[in-house]
Scaffold this motif. Structure first.
Motif, PDB file in Angstrom:
ATOM      1  N   THR A   1      -1.337  -0.242   1.922  1.00  0.00           N
ATOM      2  CA  THR A   1      -0.583   0.911   1.081  1.00  0.00           C
ATOM      3  C   THR A   1      -0.367   2.276   1.902  1.00  0.00           C
TER       4      THR A   1
ATOM      5  N   GLU B   1       7.663   0.830   3.110  1.00  0.00           N
ATOM      6  CA  GLU B   1       6.747  -0.199   2.530  1.00  0.00           C
ATOM      7  C   GLU B   1       5.875   0.255   1.524  1.00  0.00           C
ATOM      8  N   SER B   2       5.723   0.051   0.534  1.00  0.00           N
ATOM      9  CA  SER B   2       4.768   0.596  -0.713  1.00  0.00           C
ATOM     10  C   SER B   2       3.531  -0.359  -0.479  1.00  0.00           C
ATOM     11  N   LEU B   3       3.624  -1.525  -0.332  1.00  0.00           N
ATOM     12  CA  LEU B   3       2.341  -2.522  -0.382  1.00  0.00           C
ATOM     13  C   LEU B   3       2.681  -3.623   0.633  1.00  0.00           C
TER      14      LEU B   3
END
Length: 134
Positions: free
Chosen positions: A21, A122-124
Motif C-alpha cells: 500500500t 496504486e492503492s493496493l
C-alpha cells in the motif's frame, strides 16, 4: 486454439506473497485461488489473501469466454493471452480500477497479481507465486 494453452490453469493454487500500500508493505502468509478455465467460461470458486491485518476473501464468480476475451454481465472485462488471464475493470461510482493477472509459469505454478487503483495511483498491490494444490 489460444485457450488450449491455458487449460491447465484450472485447479486450486496457494502460496505466499506480499501486499503493498502507499504506507507500507506486508508479507502475505497465503494467497489462494480455486479456478476453472474452459473454452466457454472462467470461474473463480474461491480466492483471497491473508497479509497480516489486511485480508480478503472472494466469493464465486463466473465470466464468459468469447474469442479469447472475458465478459461479465455482457461487458468486456479481460482477455486471455498465451500464458495469462487478465481482468481489468473500472467502477466509476466507487472511484477505483481493479486488475487481476493470473500468469501461468507451469502447469503447477502461477503468478498472482491483483492491483486496486484510484486514478493512476496504486492503492493496493498483492503479488505472489502460487503452487497447485490438487
Amino acid at each position: 486454439m489460444l485457450i488450449t494453452t491455458l487449460l491447465t490453469l484450472s485447479g486450486a493454487f496457494s502460496g505466499p506473497g506480499s501486499a503493498v500500500t502507499p504506507l507500507r508493505t506486508r508479507p502475505c502468509s497465503e494467497i489462494f485461488v480455486d479456478v476453472e478455465l474452459s473454452e466457454q467460461s472462467f470461474t473463480m470458486f474461491h480466492g483471497g489473501y491473508i497479509c497480516r491485518d489486511l485480508q480478503a476473501s472472494y466469493d464465486r464468480y463466473r465470466m464468459e469466454v468469447r474469442d479469447g476475451e472475458l465478459f461479465s454481465r455482457g461487458q468486456r472485462v479481460g482477455q486471455l493471452t498465451a500464458d495469462a488471464l487478465e481482468i481489468s475493470f473500472e467502477d466509476r461510482d466507487e472511484g477505483f480500477r481493479y486488475e487481476l493477472t493470473l500468469r501461468q509459469v507451469s502447469p503447477l505454478q502461477l503468478e498472482y497479481r491483483e492491483v486496486w487503483r484510484e486514478g493512476e495511483r496504486e492503492s493496493l498491490s498483492v503479488r505472489g507465486t502460487l503452487l497447485r494444490l490438487d
